[in-house]
Design a protein around this motif. Structure first.
Motif, PDB file in Angstrom:
ATOM      1  N   THR B 323       0.818  -1.222   0.000  1.00  0.00           N
ATOM      2  CA  THR B 323       0.000   0.000   0.000  1.00  0.00           C
ATOM      3  C   THR B 323       0.847   1.266   0.000  1.00  0.00           C
ATOM      4  N   GLU B 324       1.999   1.222   0.688  1.00  0.00           N
ATOM      5  CA  GLU B 324       2.807   2.442   0.821  1.00  0.00           C
ATOM      6  C   GLU B 324       3.774   2.625  -0.335  1.00  0.00           C
ATOM      7  N   HIS B 329       0.956   2.396  -9.732  1.00  0.00           N
ATOM      8  CA  HIS B 329       0.242   1.133  -9.653  1.00  0.00           C
ATOM      9  C   HIS B 329       0.463   0.305 -10.922  1.00  0.00           C
ATOM     10  N   ARG B 377       2.874   8.037   5.929  1.00  0.00           N
ATOM     11  CA  ARG B 377       2.774   6.597   5.755  1.00  0.00           C
ATOM     12  C   ARG B 377       3.168   5.913   7.060  1.00  0.00           C
TER      13      ARG B 377
END
Lengths: 278, 470
Positions: B323-324, B329, B377
């Motif tokens: 996720t971090e 993507h 984060r």
């Protein structure tokens, strides 16, 4: 394109090229280097400046034919050209009046030592130079070095010319004989290491010039990194000159060997091409 | 004809065709193949041409996105090119490497329905059409020369954009590039399979066609200082020198043979074409088991290069979780499809060598996530006693870069931060030094191509205003 104004062989395997590069010549100082790329497929090769002439707009490069790129360079002729030439890179040598300075040049390292000895002499130092090579056929610029030195000692490993032995032997004698303020040693890494070991007991500051493997030469890739006094330094921007007593020599030796296999492959391929041509 | 107010909105985003993952992991050809005419028309027709135009504000260089998309839909490609290039000098590059998902596409009205217009893909389509139809290009009409001269240092995205805009304002521009090829990170960093070098070359050629002089092999700060440039007749200087200095981990074993900075690994591969050794002279170590440390786009690029060079296994070693990861993507997905192995929540402790000074393994810690840190984060924390060893023979460190100090250290009167970045006004790019502007990664630290372009563009406007006010 950078034009080769003259090319001569200093020995059967050492080439000297005078190249047109007015902007670099204007800025060049002793101890700095340039990076060349010979042609479109060429790698980037760092070469310490052997000389320059700001008025004529030229720089002088000296290289020993060891690998594919230096052999390719040796194959170039007067009137030919080098595709890319960038510099002056790295920090210049520290030049000031130290007192008595010993300049040691080993093999092809004699070339970069020459302008440093000249600058040191101009700054008012007493310059004692030692130049050495494996044998007579690898020795060059004795006359030029004599001109910029108060005293010159010449050695060959095999005794085929002048004094037989390694450069460290006369270096030690001089250190025992008189007060030396500084030693500059440029040549094969192993020679620089042993010069540093020789001067260590005398506590004489010793400058070595590290011609590490590089790509960009501007601090971008970190390929030329080494450990000096426990810290990672880049030869291209923090050097190329470092305190020889602080350099971790094992890392220098290891990192020189990264591409031994590929270098051999490239050299064999180059030789094969030459055979096919002739 | 008036659009029907309640026209049915098409939420089917046209997918980008890709090379098959198995095949592409062994070649350097471009992974994303680009839209066909039909695909572009279909995607362009999905744009509802909403009056609010949020996408334009989401673009760092404010491309008139709805207008160029409308031109695509109307099959008026010459117009689409004109609209696009009036704001963006490097559209074929941006269409490929911009993080549209966090910029224009993120704010697209259709993003609320999880179907934003594929603006980046359309941008690439238009730019590629332009490169293939140069005969149809209407020559850029330049204003009469102003007689002012500007030196731009660095030919990356910031420098090229700044140079192009300044040329369009009528100033004489010289770009100084340290390497033997113009393009900066677009040439040495981003791999061929993500951004073909002939595309970058075309964009550089376009900038040159505006009358910009590009001087290669010129390391400024060494060959000439900024002050010398100003004294030699330049009216202004723009610093677009990027963030080229690699960061290392500072762990034992980092100087072993087989450990590369991502910069070196990518430069050897892309700029020097080490993947074609021995036809090209520059070698690279081809590892069997390669670990790439880091979670950004540069880490993905390095890992995918390692695979193409011929590694059997390539790991991405990242200290936080999926996720971090800062990488796009799309690039993470591409890497995964090609078979890159992701070792998340893993951080190296030391690199282990054999008796010849070569990498043989890497000892790592397992990590867990704690409270959020300054970056927002969750902070990675070492799990005590979790050390384990991975057998690897090449390690690539992709932890980020900082600006090269060459210019800052040779220029009196520039303000720099602790991170080595040059201080410049966010809007105008003006530094505290008279007649000197800066923009891109040298100011922000490592960021994106498009943000650097935006900075180059704003600086060009500010320089132009200054020169015209003189």
């Amino acid at each position: 394109m950078y034009k080769i104004l003259s090319k001569e062989k200093l020995t059967p395997v050492i080439d000297c090229l005078k190249v047109e590069a007015p902007a670099i010549a204007k800025k060049a100082r002793a101890g700095q280097f340039v990076i060349i790329r010979i042609d479109e497929v060429g790698e980037r090769v760092p070469l310490t400046l052997a000389d320059w002439d700001a008025a004529a707009g030229t720089i002088t490069l000296v290289a020993m034919e060891i690998g594919a790129s230096t052999c390719k360079l040796g194959g170039l002729q007067t009137g030919g050209s080098i595709l890319n030439l960038v510099g002056p890179l790295g920090l210049p040598s520290e030049i000031e009046k130290f007192g008595t300075v010993v300049c040691v040049g080993g093999g092809v390292g004699i070339a970069p030592v020459h302008p440093i000895a000249r600058s040191l002499r101009q700054a008012g130092n007493k310059v004692i130079s030692i130049i050495g090579a494996r044998n007579k056929d690898l020795l060059f610029w004795e006359d030029k070095m004599r001109l910029v030195s108060d005293e010159l000692i010449v050695t060959t490993d095999d005794g085929s010319y002048a004094r037989k032995g390694l450069v460290t032997e006369p270096l030690k004698e001089i250190l025992e004989r008189e007060k030396v303020a500084r030693v500059v040693a440029i040549g094969p890494a192993i020679m620089m290491k042993f010069c540093s070991l020789t001067t260590k007991p005398f506590n004489v500051p010793t400058v070595v010039s590290l011609n590490s493997i590089m790509v960009d030469g501007t601090g971008m890739c970190g390929c030329c990194r080494l450990s000096v006094g426990g810290q990672t330094r880049f030869a291209c921007v923090d050097g190329p000159e470092f305190d020889g007593h602080q350099v971790d020599w094992d890392i220098v030796f290891d990192r020189q060997k990264v591409y031994l296999k590929e270098e051999k492959e490239a050299l064999d391929r180059w030789k094969e091409c030459q055979c096919q041509k002739s | 004809m008036e659009e029907k107010p309640k026209a049915k909105i098409n939420l089917n985003r046209v997918a980008m065709p890709h090379q098959d993952p198995k095949a592409r992991a062994k070649n350097y050809s471009e992974v994303a193949l680009g839209y066909t005419d039909a695909m572009a028309l279909e995607e362009a027709s999905r744009c509802i041409q909403c009056p609010k135009r949020p996408c334009v504000g989401g673009c760092p260089v404010n491309v008139d996105i709805p207008e160029f998309i409308k031109a695509v839909r109307d099959n008026d490609m010459v117009e689409a090119v004109r609209v696009l290039k009036s704001k963006n000098a490097l559209p074929a590059v941006c269409g490929r490497v911009c993080p549209q998902e966090t910029q224009c596409e993120q704010v697209c009205t259709l993003a609320k329905k999880q179907a934003p217009i594929a603006i980046g893909r359309l941008e690439r389509y238009v730019a590629d059409w332009d490169l293939g139809h140069q005969d149809k290009r209407s020559p850029t009409v330049l204003p009469p020369p102003t007689g002012k001269k500007v030196a731009v240092i660095g030919s990356g995205p910031a420098g090229l954009t700044c140079a192009a805009d300044l040329a369009k304002f009528g100033h004489k521009v010289t770009v100084y590039e340290a390497l033997h090829t113009a393009g900066g990170v677009l040439m040495y960093g981003i791999p061929e399979f993500r951004l073909p070098k002939k595309i970058v070359q075309s964009e550089v050629d376009y900038v040159k066609s505006l009358g910009v002089d590009v001087q290669l092999d010129s390391v400024m700060g060494k060959l000439a200082t900024v002050d010398e440039l100003l004294e030699s007749g330049y009216d202004a200087v723009f610093l677009g020198t990027g963030a080229g200095l690699p960061m290392f981990l500072d762990i034992p074993g980092e100087n072993l043979n087989g450990v590369y900075s991502a910069n070196e690994y990518l430069t050897r591969t892309n700029l020097m074409k080490a993947y074609l050794f021995p036809e090209y002279d520059t070698p690279i170590k081809i590892g069997k088991r390669v670990a790439v440390i880091g979670g950004g786009n540069v880490a993905m690029d390095s890992a995918r290069c390692a695979l193409r060079l011929g590694a059997d296994v390539v790991y991405i070693v990242y200290r936080r979780s999926r996720t971090e990861m800062p990488a796009r993507h799309e690039e993470v997905e591409n890497a995964e499809e090609e078979g890159i192995v992701f070792k998340m929540l893993t951080n190296p402790k030391q690199i282990l060598g054999d008796d010849k000074g070569w990498v043989k393994a890497m000892e790592c810690y397992e990590m867990e996530l704690g409270e959020p840190d300054a970056s927002g984060r969750r902070r990675p924390i070492v799990k005590q006693g979790s050390e384990f060893t991975m057998d690897v023979d090449v390690v690539v460190i992709a932890l980020g870069t900082t600006p090269n100090p060459l210019i800052a250290s040779t220029t009196k009167g520039l303000d720099t931060t602790k991170r080595g970045t040059v201080v410049a006004d966010e809007q105008s790019g003006k530094t505290v030094k008279d007649r000197v502007w800066a923009g891109g990664d040298v100011v922000t630290g490592a960021a994106t191509v498009i943000s650097a372009m935006g900075a180059g563009k704003r600086a060009a406007a500010s320089i132009d205003a200054f020169l015209k006010g003189q």
